[in-house]
Design a protein around this motif. Structure first.
Motif, PDB file in Angstrom:
ATOM      1  N   GLU A 190     -10.197  61.716  48.573  1.00  0.00           N
ATOM      2  CA  GLU A 190      -9.022  62.043  47.765  1.00  0.00           C
ATOM      3  C   GLU A 190      -7.710  61.637  48.436  1.00  0.00           C
ATOM      4  OE1 GLU A 190      -9.087  62.943  44.697  1.00  0.00           O
ATOM      5  OE2 GLU A 190     -11.291  62.976  44.728  1.00  0.00           O
ATOM      6  N   ASN A 191      -7.781  60.831  49.496  1.00  0.00           N
ATOM      7  CA  ASN A 191      -6.581  60.346  50.205  1.00  0.00           C
ATOM      8  C   ASN A 191      -5.651  61.495  50.584  1.00  0.00           C
ATOM      9  OD1 ASN A 191      -6.368  57.343  48.167  1.00  0.00           O
ATOM     10  ND2 ASN A 191      -7.472  57.683  50.060  1.00  0.00           N
ATOM     11  N   ILE A 192      -6.223  62.547  51.168  1.00  0.00           N
ATOM     12  CA  ILE A 192      -5.439  63.710  51.562  1.00  0.00           C
ATOM     13  C   ILE A 192      -4.737  63.425  52.886  1.00  0.00           C
ATOM     14  CG2 ILE A 192      -5.488  66.165  52.133  1.00  0.00           C
ATOM     15  CD1 ILE A 192      -6.204  65.559  49.220  1.00  0.00           C
ATOM     16  N   GLU A 193      -3.402  63.399  52.856  1.00  0.00           N
ATOM     17  CA  GLU A 193      -2.607  63.148  54.055  1.00  0.00           C
ATOM     18  C   GLU A 193      -1.632  64.291  54.334  1.00  0.00           C
ATOM     19  OE1 GLU A 193      -1.819  58.660  54.891  1.00  0.00           O
ATOM     20  OE2 GLU A 193      -1.287  59.005  52.782  1.00  0.00           O
ATOM     21  N   ASP A 194      -1.920  65.447  53.793  1.00  0.00           N
ATOM     22  CA  ASP A 194      -0.989  66.569  53.947  1.00  0.00           C
ATOM     23  C   ASP A 194      -1.727  67.893  54.115  1.00  0.00           C
ATOM     24  OD1 ASP A 194      -1.769  66.048  51.193  1.00  0.00           O
ATOM     25  OD2 ASP A 194      -0.431  67.657  50.606  1.00  0.00           O
ATOM     26  N   LEU A 195      -2.862  67.855  54.805  1.00  0.00           N
ATOM     27  CA  LEU A 195      -3.683  69.059  54.909  1.00  0.00           C
ATOM     28  C   LEU A 195      -3.197  69.977  56.026  1.00  0.00           C
ATOM     29  CD1 LEU A 195      -6.163  70.358  53.591  1.00  0.00           C
ATOM     30  CD2 LEU A 195      -7.562  69.350  55.390  1.00  0.00           C
ATOM     31  N   GLY A 196      -3.148  71.266  55.742  1.00  0.00           N
ATOM     32  CA  GLY A 196      -2.858  72.269  56.750  1.00  0.00           C
ATOM     33  C   GLY A 196      -4.161  72.829  57.297  1.00  0.00           C
ATOM     34  N   PHE A 197      -4.363  72.708  58.596  1.00  0.00           N
ATOM     35  CA  PHE A 197      -5.600  73.135  59.255  1.00  0.00           C
ATOM     36  C   PHE A 197      -5.362  74.487  59.907  1.00  0.00           C
ATOM     37  CE2 PHE A 197      -8.680  73.325  62.701  1.00  0.00           C
ATOM     38  CZ  PHE A 197      -9.822  72.739  62.167  1.00  0.00           C
ATOM     39  N   ASN A 198      -6.117  75.504  59.474  1.00  0.00           N
ATOM     40  CA  ASN A 198      -5.915  76.862  59.977  1.00  0.00           C
ATOM     41  C   ASN A 198      -6.934  77.283  61.037  1.00  0.00           C
ATOM     42  OD1 ASN A 198      -3.859  76.968  58.129  1.00  0.00           O
ATOM     43  ND2 ASN A 198      -4.547  78.829  57.133  1.00  0.00           N
ATOM     44  N   GLY A 199      -7.918  76.443  61.341  1.00  0.00           N
ATOM     45  CA  GLY A 199      -8.787  76.735  62.465  1.00  0.00           C
ATOM     46  C   GLY A 199     -10.240  76.983  62.131  1.00  0.00           C
ATOM     47  N   PHE A 200     -11.106  76.609  63.087  1.00  0.00           N
ATOM     48  CA  PHE A 200     -12.543  76.879  63.022  1.00  0.00           C
ATOM     49  C   PHE A 200     -12.915  77.821  64.167  1.00  0.00           C
ATOM     50  CE2 PHE A 200     -12.636  73.920  59.704  1.00  0.00           C
ATOM     51  CZ  PHE A 200     -13.910  73.808  59.175  1.00  0.00           C
ATOM     52  N   SER A 201     -13.279  77.280  65.336  1.00  0.00           N
ATOM     53  CA  SER A 201     -13.702  78.116  66.470  1.00  0.00           C
ATOM     54  C   SER A 201     -12.910  77.749  67.716  1.00  0.00           C
ATOM     55  CB  SER A 201     -15.199  77.910  66.745  1.00  0.00           C
ATOM     56  OG  SER A 201     -15.987  78.242  65.628  1.00  0.00           O
ATOM     57  N   ILE A 202     -12.999  78.614  68.743  1.00  0.00           N
ATOM     58  CA  ILE A 202     -12.428  78.264  70.038  1.00  0.00           C
ATOM     59  C   ILE A 202     -13.485  77.526  70.860  1.00  0.00           C
ATOM     60  CG2 ILE A 202     -10.731  80.109  69.996  1.00  0.00           C
ATOM     61  CD1 ILE A 202     -12.502  81.726  71.861  1.00  0.00           C
ATOM     62  N   LYS A 203     -13.123  77.083  72.041  1.00  0.00           N
ATOM     63  CA  LYS A 203     -13.935  76.138  72.793  1.00  0.00           C
ATOM     64  C   LYS A 203     -15.320  76.653  73.157  1.00  0.00           C
ATOM     65  CE  LYS A 203     -13.500  72.739  76.518  1.00  0.00           C
ATOM     66  NZ  LYS A 203     -12.628  72.222  77.609  1.00  0.00           N
ATOM     67  N   ASP A 204     -15.487  77.963  73.335  1.00  0.00           N
ATOM     68  CA  ASP A 204     -16.811  78.491  73.689  1.00  0.00           C
ATOM     69  C   ASP A 204     -17.646  78.834  72.454  1.00  0.00           C
ATOM     70  OD1 ASP A 204     -15.657  80.798  72.736  1.00  0.00           O
ATOM     71  OD2 ASP A 204     -15.993  81.987  74.550  1.00  0.00           O
ATOM     72  N   GLY A 205     -17.182  78.428  71.264  1.00  0.00           N
ATOM     73  CA  GLY A 205     -17.933  78.668  70.036  1.00  0.00           C
ATOM     74  C   GLY A 205     -17.660  80.007  69.395  1.00  0.00           C
ATOM     75  N   ASN A 206     -16.826  80.820  70.018  1.00  0.00           N
ATOM     76  CA  ASN A 206     -16.508  82.132  69.477  1.00  0.00           C
ATOM     77  C   ASN A 206     -15.388  82.011  68.431  1.00  0.00           C
ATOM     78  OD1 ASN A 206     -16.726  84.900  69.188  1.00  0.00           O
ATOM     79  ND2 ASN A 206     -15.792  85.402  71.163  1.00  0.00           N
ATOM     80  N   THR A 207     -15.199  83.070  67.678  1.00  0.00           N
ATOM     81  CA  THR A 207     -14.055  83.142  66.782  1.00  0.00           C
ATOM     82  C   THR A 207     -12.908  83.837  67.507  1.00  0.00           C
ATOM     83  OG1 THR A 207     -13.313  83.819  64.577  1.00  0.00           O
ATOM     84  CG2 THR A 207     -14.801  85.325  65.751  1.00  0.00           C
ATOM     85  N   ALA A 208     -11.755  83.884  66.886  1.00  0.00           N
ATOM     86  CA  ALA A 208     -10.584  84.488  67.531  1.00  0.00           C
ATOM     87  C   ALA A 208      -9.531  84.766  66.477  1.00  0.00           C
ATOM     88  CB  ALA A 208     -10.026  83.561  68.602  1.00  0.00           C
ATOM     89  N   GLY A 209      -8.508  85.535  66.875  1.00  0.00           N
ATOM     90  CA  GLY A 209      -7.373  85.778  66.006  1.00  0.00           C
ATOM     91  C   GLY A 209      -7.637  86.732  64.860  1.00  0.00           C
ATOM     92  N   GLY A 210      -8.559  87.667  65.051  1.00  0.00           N
ATOM     93  CA  GLY A 210      -8.835  88.643  64.008  1.00  0.00           C
ATOM     94  C   GLY A 210      -9.976  88.267  63.093  1.00  0.00           C
ATOM     95  N   SER A 211     -10.403  87.013  63.126  1.00  0.00           N
ATOM     96  CA  SER A 211     -11.520  86.571  62.301  1.00  0.00           C
ATOM     97  C   SER A 211     -12.845  87.009  62.916  1.00  0.00           C
ATOM     98  CB  SER A 211     -11.498  85.046  62.178  1.00  0.00           C
ATOM     99  OG  SER A 211     -12.733  84.576  61.682  1.00  0.00           O
ATOM    100  N   SER A 212     -13.816  87.330  62.076  1.00  0.00           N
ATOM    101  CA  SER A 212     -15.127  87.741  62.571  1.00  0.00           C
ATOM    102  C   SER A 212     -16.213  86.701  62.332  1.00  0.00           C
ATOM    103  CB  SER A 212     -15.553  89.057  61.912  1.00  0.00           C
ATOM    104  OG  SER A 212     -15.659  88.895  60.502  1.00  0.00           O
ATOM    105  N   SER A 213     -15.969  85.739  61.460  1.00  0.00           N
ATOM    106  CA  SER A 213     -17.049  84.839  61.021  1.00  0.00           C
ATOM    107  C   SER A 213     -16.932  83.403  61.507  1.00  0.00           C
ATOM    108  CB  SER A 213     -17.116  84.828  59.493  1.00  0.00           C
ATOM    109  OG  SER A 213     -15.913  84.329  58.943  1.00  0.00           O
ATOM    110  N   HIS A 214     -15.820  83.039  62.123  1.00  0.00           N
ATOM    111  CA  HIS A 214     -15.587  81.630  62.453  1.00  0.00           C
ATOM    112  C   HIS A 214     -16.230  81.249  63.781  1.00  0.00           C
ATOM    113  CE1 HIS A 214     -12.645  80.763  59.189  1.00  0.00           C
ATOM    114  NE2 HIS A 214     -12.541  82.086  59.221  1.00  0.00           N
ATOM    115  N   ILE A 215     -17.573  81.244  63.794  1.00  0.00           N
ATOM    116  CA  ILE A 215     -18.308  80.957  65.022  1.00  0.00           C
ATOM    117  C   ILE A 215     -19.010  79.605  64.927  1.00  0.00           C
ATOM    118  CG2 ILE A 215     -18.622  83.375  65.650  1.00  0.00           C
ATOM    119  CD1 ILE A 215     -21.444  83.212  64.428  1.00  0.00           C
TER     120      ILE A 215
END
Length: 239
Positions: free
Chosen positions: A119-144
């Motif tokens: 879709e030629n998306i050039e304006d996406l806001g990325f809010n995050g997946f996981s931190i470097k050790d594979g854990n989640t962070a920032g109040g999220s419980s599922s982003h592992i």
């Protein structure tokens, strides 16, 4: 789509939604891999390179697997900020994780980039997946494990800004097309992505390939009116 051989450390992304697999023996910690997109005409586009981060798989937030060698692979998403060549293009416009959730499974990233290119998306806001050790962070419980992440909704201003489904600048038409492209490239297949019901043209609606996830009472509360929660990636697309 015929799979193309060559770089044994490349994940090939094809315009039909297929994604090629790297031999597991080549996915060692620190190994540099490349993501390559092949367009409808067989044109080759190198989208970037990143080093594999191998870490123990999380079974849930703050808890890692006790099984020997039960590891997962991730890459640093900021190694793939943008690409543009003719009508093959993508770009992350904003990075929005105060907790540094910049790590993502490489195949999940391939599916995300494939959809952005679709879709030629050039304006996406990325809010995050996981931190470097594979854990989640920032109040999220599922982003592992780099397999579940958040993106901002698309804006008619095309600047990656925070956008709520009810905002006048929410780009409904582009978001619908992008959601369909995400599904084509594997997202929301094995369990729908999370969004919310909202009013559009005086009718209650929900974006394609999503389910309504909203809870504003009790100990655990969540909203998805200002971001789409990607999940359910279909790893069977990896050939």
């Amino acid at each position: 789509m015929k799979l193309i051989t060559g770089n044994e450390n490349a994940i090939n992304i094809y315009s039909d939604g297929t994604i090629s697999k790297i031999e597991s023996k080549n996915l060692t910690d620190g190994t540099q891999i490349e993501l390559i997109y092949y367009d409808d005409n067989g044109g080759k586009h190198s989208l970037g390179k990143s080093k594999i981060v191998k870490t123990r798989r999380h079974t849930k937030k703050n808890i890692t697997s006790s099984v020997d060698k039960d590891d997962i692979d991730m890459v640093y998403v900021k190694d793939f900020t943008s690409y543009s060549s003719g009508n093959i293009k993508f770009k992350f416009a904003t990075w929005n994780s105060s907790s540094g959730r910049w790590y993502i499974n490489p195949y999940c990233l391939a599916g995300l980039l494939g959809a952005m290119i679709e879709e030629n998306i050039e304006d996406l806001g990325f809010n995050g997946f996981s931190i470097k050790d594979g854990n989640t962070a920032g109040g999220s419980s599922s982003h592992i494990n780099g397999q579940i992440g958040d993106l901002r909704y698309l804006s008619t201003n095309k600047n990656g800004e925070r956008t709520v489904l009810q905002d006048s600048h929410f780009d409904y038409d582009r978001q619908v097309k992008f959601n369909n492209a995400l599904y084509k490239f594997g997202w929301g297949v094995n369990g729908k992505n999370y969004s919310e019901n909202f009013m559009y043209k005086d009718k209650l609606t929900i974006l394609p390939h999503t389910k309504h996830m909203k809870k504003t009472t009790g100990a655990v509360q969540y909203r998805h009116h200002h971001h789409i929660h990607l999940k359910g990636f279909d790893f069977s697309k990896i050939k």
